[in-house]
Design a protein around this motif. Sequence first.
Motif, PDB file in Angstrom:
ATOM      1  N   ALA A  16       0.816  -1.212   0.000  1.00  6.43           N
ATOM      2  CA  ALA A  16       0.000   0.000   0.000  1.00  6.43           C
ATOM      3  C   ALA A  16       0.851   1.263   0.000  1.00  6.43           C
ATOM      4  O   ALA A  16       0.426   2.300  -0.519  1.00  6.43           O
ATOM      5  CB  ALA A  16      -0.934  -0.014   1.210  1.00  6.43           C
ATOM      6  N   VAL A  17       2.057   1.202   0.572  1.00  7.56           N
ATOM      7  CA  VAL A  17       2.917   2.395   0.620  1.00  7.56           C
ATOM      8  C   VAL A  17       3.311   2.828  -0.788  1.00  7.56           C
ATOM      9  O   VAL A  17       3.305   4.022  -1.112  1.00  7.56           O
ATOM     10  CB  VAL A  17       4.168   2.121   1.473  1.00  7.56           C
ATOM     11  N   ALA A  18       3.647   1.866  -1.646  1.00  3.69           N
ATOM     12  CA  ALA A  18       4.020   2.190  -3.022  1.00  3.69           C
ATOM     13  C   ALA A  18       2.842   2.798  -3.775  1.00  3.69           C
ATOM     14  O   ALA A  18       2.996   3.767  -4.528  1.00  3.69           O
ATOM     15  CB  ALA A  18       4.508   0.933  -3.736  1.00  3.69           C
ATOM     16  N   ASP A  19       1.655   2.252  -3.577  1.00  4.63           N
ATOM     17  CA  ASP A  19       0.464   2.792  -4.242  1.00  4.63           C
ATOM     18  C   ASP A  19       0.161   4.203  -3.748  1.00  4.63           C
ATOM     19  O   ASP A  19      -0.223   5.076  -4.530  1.00  4.63           O
ATOM     20  CB  ASP A  19      -0.743   1.884  -3.994  1.00  4.63           C
ATOM     21  N   GLU A  20       0.341   4.430  -2.456  1.00  3.35           N
ATOM     22  CA  GLU A  20       0.072   5.760  -1.909  1.00  3.35           C
ATOM     23  C   GLU A  20       1.067   6.784  -2.443  1.00  3.35           C
ATOM     24  O   GLU A  20       0.710   7.930  -2.719  1.00  3.35           O
ATOM     25  CB  GLU A  20       0.127   5.725  -0.380  1.00  3.35           C
ATOM     26  N   ALA A  21       2.324   6.371  -2.609  1.00  2.45           N
ATOM     27  CA  ALA A  21       3.331   7.272  -3.170  1.00  2.45           C
ATOM     28  C   ALA A  21       2.947   7.679  -4.589  1.00  2.45           C
ATOM     29  O   ALA A  21       3.066   8.850  -4.972  1.00  2.45           O
ATOM     30  CB  ALA A  21       4.697   6.603  -3.161  1.00  2.45           C
ATOM     31  N   ALA A  22       2.462   6.720  -5.381  1.00  3.97           N
ATOM     32  CA  ALA A  22       2.049   7.016  -6.756  1.00  3.97           C
ATOM     33  C   ALA A  22       0.851   7.967  -6.771  1.00  3.97           C
ATOM     34  O   ALA A  22       0.785   8.898  -7.592  1.00  3.97           O
ATOM     35  CB  ALA A  22       1.702   5.724  -7.484  1.00  3.97           C
ATOM     36  N   ARG A  23      -0.098   7.756  -5.854  1.00  2.59           N
ATOM     37  CA  ARG A  23      -1.262   8.652  -5.804  1.00  2.59           C
ATOM     38  C   ARG A  23      -0.856  10.061  -5.395  1.00  2.59           C
ATOM     39  O   ARG A  23      -1.369  11.053  -5.931  1.00  2.59           O
ATOM     40  CB  ARG A  23      -2.303   8.090  -4.829  1.00  2.59           C
ATOM     41  N   LEU A  24       0.074  10.165  -4.443  1.00  2.00           N
ATOM     42  CA  LEU A  24       0.523  11.482  -4.009  1.00  2.00           C
ATOM     43  C   LEU A  24       1.220  12.224  -5.144  1.00  2.00           C
ATOM     44  O   LEU A  24       1.009  13.424  -5.340  1.00  2.00           O
ATOM     45  CB  LEU A  24       1.468  11.340  -2.810  1.00  2.00           C
ATOM     46  N   LEU A  25       2.046  11.512  -5.924  1.00  2.00           N
ATOM     47  CA  LEU A  25       2.713  12.148  -7.052  1.00  2.00           C
ATOM     48  C   LEU A  25       1.704  12.612  -8.091  1.00  2.00           C
ATOM     49  O   LEU A  25       1.820  13.714  -8.646  1.00  2.00           O
ATOM     50  CB  LEU A  25       3.715  11.180  -7.682  1.00  2.00           C
ATOM     51  N   GLU A  26       0.699  11.800  -8.342  1.00  2.00           N
ATOM     52  CA  GLU A  26      -0.328  12.185  -9.304  1.00  2.00           C
ATOM     53  C   GLU A  26      -1.119  13.387  -8.802  1.00  2.00           C
ATOM     54  O   GLU A  26      -1.474  14.285  -9.583  1.00  2.00           O
ATOM     55  CB  GLU A  26      -1.273  11.017  -9.573  1.00  2.00           C
ATOM     56  N   GLU A  27      -1.406  13.446  -7.510  1.00  2.00           N
ATOM     57  CA  GLU A  27      -2.119  14.598  -6.943  1.00  2.00           C
ATOM     58  C   GLU A  27      -1.284  15.869  -7.056  1.00  2.00           C
ATOM     59  O   GLU A  27      -1.821  16.957  -7.285  1.00  2.00           O
ATOM     60  CB  GLU A  27      -2.465  14.307  -5.486  1.00  2.00           C
ATOM     61  N   CYS A  28       0.049  15.729  -6.918  1.00  3.03           N
ATOM     62  CA  CYS A  28       0.931  16.883  -7.112  1.00  3.03           C
ATOM     63  C   CYS A  28       0.894  17.345  -8.564  1.00  3.03           C
ATOM     64  O   CYS A  28       0.909  18.544  -8.855  1.00  3.03           O
ATOM     65  CB  CYS A  28       2.360  16.532  -6.700  1.00  3.03           C
ATOM     66  N   GLN A  29       0.845  16.391  -9.487  1.00  2.00           N
ATOM     67  CA  GLN A  29       0.772  16.735 -10.907  1.00  2.00           C
ATOM     68  C   GLN A  29      -0.501  17.513 -11.214  1.00  2.00           C
ATOM     69  O   GLN A  29      -0.492  18.474 -11.997  1.00  2.00           O
ATOM     70  CB  GLN A  29       0.796  15.453 -11.752  1.00  2.00           C
ATOM     71  N   GLU A  30      -1.608  17.093 -10.614  1.00  2.97           N
ATOM     72  CA  GLU A  30      -2.902  17.699 -10.906  1.00  2.97           C
ATOM     73  C   GLU A  30      -3.249  18.855  -9.968  1.00  2.97           C
ATOM     74  O   GLU A  30      -4.296  19.472 -10.116  1.00  2.97           O
ATOM     75  CB  GLU A  30      -4.004  16.633 -10.816  1.00  2.97           C
ATOM     76  N   ALA A  31      -2.372  19.123  -8.994  1.00  2.00           N
ATOM     77  CA  ALA A  31      -2.609  20.179  -7.993  1.00  2.00           C
ATOM     78  C   ALA A  31      -3.957  19.994  -7.295  1.00  2.00           C
ATOM     79  O   ALA A  31      -4.736  20.930  -7.147  1.00  2.00           O
ATOM     80  CB  ALA A  31      -2.531  21.563  -8.646  1.00  2.00           C
ATOM     81  N   GLU A  32      -4.212  18.779  -6.860  1.00  2.00           N
ATOM     82  CA  GLU A  32      -5.465  18.479  -6.165  1.00  2.00           C
ATOM     83  C   GLU A  32      -5.312  18.813  -4.686  1.00  2.00           C
ATOM     84  O   GLU A  32      -4.990  17.974  -3.844  1.00  2.00           O
ATOM     85  CB  GLU A  32      -5.821  16.999  -6.365  1.00  2.00           C
ATOM     86  N   TRP A  33      -5.585  20.078  -4.354  1.00  2.00           N
ATOM     87  CA  TRP A  33      -5.306  20.593  -3.018  1.00  2.00           C
ATOM     88  C   TRP A  33      -6.072  19.854  -1.928  1.00  2.00           C
ATOM     89  O   TRP A  33      -5.520  19.537  -0.878  1.00  2.00           O
ATOM     90  CB  TRP A  33      -5.645  22.076  -2.963  1.00  2.00           C
ATOM     91  N   THR A  34      -7.346  19.575  -2.166  1.00  2.60           N
ATOM     92  CA  THR A  34      -8.159  18.916  -1.138  1.00  2.60           C
ATOM     93  C   THR A  34      -7.612  17.531  -0.808  1.00  2.60           C
ATOM     94  O   THR A  34      -7.457  17.162   0.363  1.00  2.60           O
ATOM     95  CB  THR A  34      -9.624  18.794  -1.600  1.00  2.60           C
ATOM     96  N   ALA A  35      -7.311  16.764  -1.851  1.00  2.66           N
ATOM     97  CA  ALA A  35      -6.777  15.422  -1.643  1.00  2.66           C
ATOM     98  C   ALA A  35      -5.404  15.474  -0.975  1.00  2.66           C
ATOM     99  O   ALA A  35      -5.103  14.669  -0.085  1.00  2.66           O
ATOM    100  CB  ALA A  35      -6.694  14.685  -2.976  1.00  2.66           C
ATOM    101  N   ILE A  36      -4.575  16.426  -1.398  1.00  3.03           N
ATOM    102  CA  ILE A  36      -3.236  16.545  -0.829  1.00  3.03           C
ATOM    103  C   ILE A  36      -3.310  16.918   0.648  1.00  3.03           C
ATOM    104  O   ILE A  36      -2.595  16.357   1.494  1.00  3.03           O
ATOM    105  CB  ILE A  36      -2.415  17.586  -1.610  1.00  3.03           C
TER     106      ILE A  36
END
Length: 244
Positions: free
Chosen positions: A113-133
């Motif tokens: 799950a840690v690897a998947d969470e890292a990928a989601r966090l990077l994608e959220e940074c790409q999309e500037a998803e402030w709420t999710a971040i």
Amino acid sequence: MRGPVAGDAVIVCIEGIDCMNKSSANAMLKILEEPPPGTLLILTTDRPQAVLPTIASRCQTVRFGWVPSEVIRQTVDGRFGASAPEAVRADAVRYCGGSPGRAFDLCENPPGAVADEAARLLEECQEAEWTAIAARVDALARGDHERNERLLMHLAFLVRSAFLRKTVPPETYFDENAPALAGRLGGKAPVAHPEAVEKCMAVLQDAIAGVRAHGNVAIVFVNCVLSLMEIINEQKQQFGGSHF
């Protein structure tokens, strides 16, 4: 200091010397200047630029390169064999960053799950998803330091792999994690600008050092995420909407 259990020398390995403050460094100066006879002191760090000059000046610098994947694979298979599933051993080789010791740790503590969470966090940074971040940083602040360090190291792996996949010819870069990486990054083409990658890796190294030093995790992750988003945004502006 105790004498050797076997052999003629005592070998002492001290990890993370970049996290030393001036007080702890000064306490080590005497033993570094005059180590006991038959003693070898090995001080390790992945941030040599952060080592205090008083420590660095009393040491001989030896740079260790990455161990080839095939060598790590053979070592992992020999040590764990059937005690660790093949998929776990394969992930350990992919994520270890050329370190056999880290590969062993990943076999004993699979990324999952840690690897998947890292990928989601990077994608959220790409999309500037402030709420999710914001929600993710809040959750990370309540997590344990070891897990947060592993997450940051997986982020660094994703940045490195995306860069190499974009810049190095496939026939010269072996990365069996490529299909999973492409899926996790949503098929977005990563920016291959070396300066951007260097900045991202420096940000992540600083964040890892902050977590290792048991700093305020919320502040560490906020600074890390804001810096990554700023770098990614700069690349979007320069390359017309490209993603990291």
